[in-house]
Design a protein around this motif. Structure first.
Motif, PDB file in Angstrom:
ATOM      1  N   ASP A 124       0.739  -1.002  -0.186  1.00 22.93           N
ATOM      2  CA  ASP A 124       0.143  -0.068   0.199  1.00 22.93           C
ATOM      3  C   ASP A 124       0.776   1.312  -0.042  1.00 22.93           C
ATOM      4  OD1 ASP A 124      -2.428  -0.893  -0.355  1.00 22.93           O
ATOM      5  OD2 ASP A 124      -2.581  -1.353   1.886  1.00 22.93           O
ATOM      6  N   ASN A 125       2.155   1.275  -0.076  1.00 19.59           N
ATOM      7  CA  ASN A 125       3.132   2.302  -0.247  1.00 19.59           C
ATOM      8  C   ASN A 125       2.913   3.090   0.989  1.00 19.59           C
ATOM      9  OD1 ASN A 125       4.954   3.715  -1.316  1.00 19.59           O
ATOM     10  ND2 ASN A 125       3.759   5.113  -2.415  1.00 19.59           N
ATOM     11  N   PHE A 126       2.909   2.501   2.361  1.00 23.35           N
ATOM     12  CA  PHE A 126       3.021   3.004   3.795  1.00 23.35           C
ATOM     13  C   PHE A 126       4.492   3.199   4.018  1.00 23.35           C
ATOM     14  CE2 PHE A 126      -1.120   0.911   4.593  1.00 23.35           C
ATOM     15  CZ  PHE A 126      -2.153   2.103   3.888  1.00 23.35           C
ATOM     16  N   ASP A 127       4.954   4.251   4.399  1.00 22.68           N
ATOM     17  CA  ASP A 127       6.272   4.371   4.603  1.00 22.68           C
ATOM     18  C   ASP A 127       6.527   4.094   6.147  1.00 22.68           C
ATOM     19  OD1 ASP A 127       8.952   5.257   5.009  1.00 22.68           O
ATOM     20  OD2 ASP A 127       8.705   7.270   4.141  1.00 22.68           O
ATOM     21  N   LEU A 128       7.360   3.038   6.467  1.00 23.28           N
ATOM     22  CA  LEU A 128       7.700   2.647   7.764  1.00 23.28           C
ATOM     23  C   LEU A 128       8.411   3.586   8.695  1.00 23.28           C
ATOM     24  CD1 LEU A 128       7.775  -1.224   7.389  1.00 23.28           C
ATOM     25  CD2 LEU A 128       6.257  -0.116   8.698  1.00 23.28           C
ATOM     26  N   ALA A 186      -4.320  -6.337  13.553  1.00 22.00           N
ATOM     27  CA  ALA A 186      -5.088  -7.064  12.610  1.00 22.00           C
ATOM     28  C   ALA A 186      -5.496  -6.247  11.457  1.00 22.00           C
ATOM     29  CB  ALA A 186      -6.393  -7.279  13.417  1.00 22.00           C
ATOM     30  N   GLY A 187      -4.859  -7.070  10.372  1.00 16.81           N
ATOM     31  CA  GLY A 187      -4.939  -6.036   9.098  1.00 16.81           C
ATOM     32  C   GLY A 187      -6.201  -6.066   8.513  1.00 16.81           C
ATOM     33  N   ILE A 188      -6.385  -5.077   7.518  1.00 18.49           N
ATOM     34  CA  ILE A 188      -7.731  -4.828   7.061  1.00 18.49           C
ATOM     35  C   ILE A 188      -8.046  -5.775   6.140  1.00 18.49           C
ATOM     36  CG2 ILE A 188      -7.056  -2.910   5.635  1.00 18.49           C
ATOM     37  CD1 ILE A 188      -9.653  -1.462   6.397  1.00 18.49           C
ATOM     38  N   THR A 189      -9.076  -6.440   5.962  1.00 20.60           N
ATOM     39  CA  THR A 189      -9.349  -7.494   4.839  1.00 20.60           C
ATOM     40  C   THR A 189      -9.880  -6.729   3.626  1.00 20.60           C
ATOM     41  OG1 THR A 189     -11.559  -7.825   5.749  1.00 20.60           O
ATOM     42  CG2 THR A 189     -10.033  -9.165   6.475  1.00 20.60           C
ATOM     43  N   GLU A 190      -9.729  -7.227   2.570  1.00 18.59           N
ATOM     44  CA  GLU A 190     -10.049  -7.059   1.131  1.00 18.59           C
ATOM     45  C   GLU A 190     -11.566  -6.437   1.089  1.00 18.59           C
ATOM     46  OE1 GLU A 190      -8.067  -6.037  -1.021  1.00 18.59           O
ATOM     47  OE2 GLU A 190      -6.316  -6.877  -0.080  1.00 18.59           O
ATOM     48  N   ASN A 191     -12.560  -6.987   1.845  1.00 20.97           N
ATOM     49  CA  ASN A 191     -13.739  -6.969   1.700  1.00 20.97           C
ATOM     50  C   ASN A 191     -14.355  -5.893   2.687  1.00 20.97           C
ATOM     51  OD1 ASN A 191     -13.778  -8.828   3.621  1.00 20.97           O
ATOM     52  ND2 ASN A 191     -14.936 -10.404   2.841  1.00 20.97           N
ATOM     53  N   HIS A 192     -13.571  -5.507   3.666  1.00 21.01           N
ATOM     54  CA  HIS A 192     -13.950  -4.648   4.606  1.00 21.01           C
ATOM     55  C   HIS A 192     -14.365  -3.114   3.863  1.00 21.01           C
ATOM     56  CE1 HIS A 192     -13.775  -1.933   8.158  1.00 21.01           C
ATOM     57  NE2 HIS A 192     -13.793  -2.938   8.863  1.00 21.01           N
ATOM     58  N   ARG A 193     -15.283  -2.512   4.297  1.00 22.51           N
ATOM     59  CA  ARG A 193     -15.905  -1.259   3.862  1.00 22.51           C
ATOM     60  C   ARG A 193     -14.559  -0.138   3.802  1.00 22.51           C
ATOM     61  NH1 ARG A 193     -17.157   2.497   7.661  1.00 22.51           N
ATOM     62  NH2 ARG A 193     -17.576   1.646   9.689  1.00 22.51           N
ATOM     63  N   ARG A 194     -13.974  -0.074   4.659  1.00 24.19           N
ATOM     64  CA  ARG A 194     -12.755   0.979   4.954  1.00 24.19           C
ATOM     65  C   ARG A 194     -11.431   0.407   3.905  1.00 24.19           C
ATOM     66  NH1 ARG A 194     -11.716   2.353  11.044  1.00 24.19           N
ATOM     67  NH2 ARG A 194      -9.919   3.731   9.868  1.00 24.19           N
ATOM     68  N   GLY A 195     -11.687  -0.665   3.544  1.00 29.97           N
ATOM     69  CA  GLY A 195     -10.448  -1.239   2.919  1.00 29.97           C
ATOM     70  C   GLY A 195     -10.226  -1.056   1.333  1.00 29.97           C
ATOM     71  N   LYS A 196     -11.311  -0.304   0.791  1.00 34.58           N
ATOM     72  CA  LYS A 196     -11.268   0.058  -0.665  1.00 34.58           C
ATOM     73  C   LYS A 196     -10.410   0.961  -0.902  1.00 34.58           C
ATOM     74  CE  LYS A 196     -15.372  -1.996  -1.028  1.00 34.58           C
ATOM     75  NZ  LYS A 196     -15.158  -3.218  -0.731  1.00 34.58           N
ATOM     76  N   LEU A 231      -4.880   3.040   5.689  1.00 31.15           N
ATOM     77  CA  LEU A 231      -3.853   3.763   6.463  1.00 31.15           C
ATOM     78  C   LEU A 231      -4.491   4.300   7.772  1.00 31.15           C
ATOM     79  CD1 LEU A 231      -0.803   4.839   6.714  1.00 31.15           C
ATOM     80  CD2 LEU A 231      -1.779   6.853   5.859  1.00 31.15           C
ATOM     81  N   SER A 232      -5.696   4.762   7.518  1.00 35.80           N
ATOM     82  CA  SER A 232      -6.491   5.339   8.818  1.00 35.80           C
ATOM     83  C   SER A 232      -6.703   3.913   9.934  1.00 35.80           C
ATOM     84  CB  SER A 232      -7.922   5.844   8.553  1.00 35.80           C
ATOM     85  OG  SER A 232      -8.660   5.227   7.922  1.00 35.80           O
ATOM     86  N   PHE A 233      -7.113   2.966   9.438  1.00 39.29           N
ATOM     87  CA  PHE A 233      -7.476   1.671  10.166  1.00 39.29           C
ATOM     88  C   PHE A 233      -6.008   1.156  10.787  1.00 39.29           C
ATOM     89  CE2 PHE A 233      -7.598  -2.781  10.467  1.00 39.29           C
ATOM     90  CZ  PHE A 233      -8.666  -3.161  10.818  1.00 39.29           C
ATOM     91  N   LEU A 234      -5.022   1.296  10.165  1.00 42.00           N
ATOM     92  CA  LEU A 234      -3.753   0.975  10.700  1.00 42.00           C
ATOM     93  C   LEU A 234      -3.434   1.756  11.597  1.00 42.00           C
ATOM     94  CD1 LEU A 234      -0.978  -0.825  10.416  1.00 42.00           C
ATOM     95  CD2 LEU A 234      -0.472   1.039   9.118  1.00 42.00           C
TER      96      LEU A 234
END
Length: 164
Positions: A19-23, A71-81, A87-90
């Motif tokens: 997802d191109n998140f900068d650690l 707990a990573g966000i799954t593909e079918n989660h509404r915020r995972g689109k 990133l906000s979930f993370l």
């Protein structure tokens, strides 16, 4: 003063690269958040291991080993689109679990203070550690995300080249 060293697992690195998140920026955000909590003069270096697992339902913090499992966000989660939603979930989960780490490091709480067995129990909601972490999460995660984007925009090009 608390200095955070973030040690991501390979799975966390893969998740962030996808997802191109900068650690490095995430680590900087955690350091700034820790500095806003900790006013001690003594420098304490805290090594935190970060793992992100999309198969898990709940995020958790392991006292003593300083292991944060998100707990990573799954593909079918509404915020995972969207990328920003992921990133906000993370950040929401990371800030919550990071507060548990700060409870251990700064406020000297330990695993014996955990009084609940499951996150579905009423004991979980009534736990002072969880009340504090939830309070901190609601107040800090949006600011942490704004700080992340601010740090991401402050990139200096060619800083590693001598221009003399």
């Amino acid at each position: 003063m608390t200095v955070i060293r973030l040690n991501p697992t390979e799975r966390a690195v893969r998740y962030c690269k996808r997802d191109n998140f900068d650690l490095e920026r995430i680590r900087q955000v955690l350091n700034i958040v820790a500095d806003s909590i900790d006013f001690r003069k003594k420098v304490e270096i805290v090594n935190i291991t970060l793992d992100i697992d999309c198969r898990r339902q709940d995020s958790e913090y392991n006292f003593q080993s300083k292991f944060i499992l998100i707990a990573g966000i799954t593909e079918n989660h509404r915020r995972g689109k969207t990328r920003k939603g992921r990133l906000s979930f993370l950040f929401q989960h990371l800030i919550h679990e990071f507060r548990h780490c700060m409870q251990e490091v700064i406020f000297r709480k330990d695993a014996s203070d955990v009084t609940y067995q499951s996150t579905n129990d009423q004991e979980y909601e009534d736990s002072p550690l969880e009340k504090d972490a939830n309070w901190f999460e609601t107040r800090a995660w949006k600011k942490a995300m704004e700080l992340y984007f601010s740090l991401k925009n402050v990139k200096i090009k060619n800083a590693n080249v001598y221009h003399g």
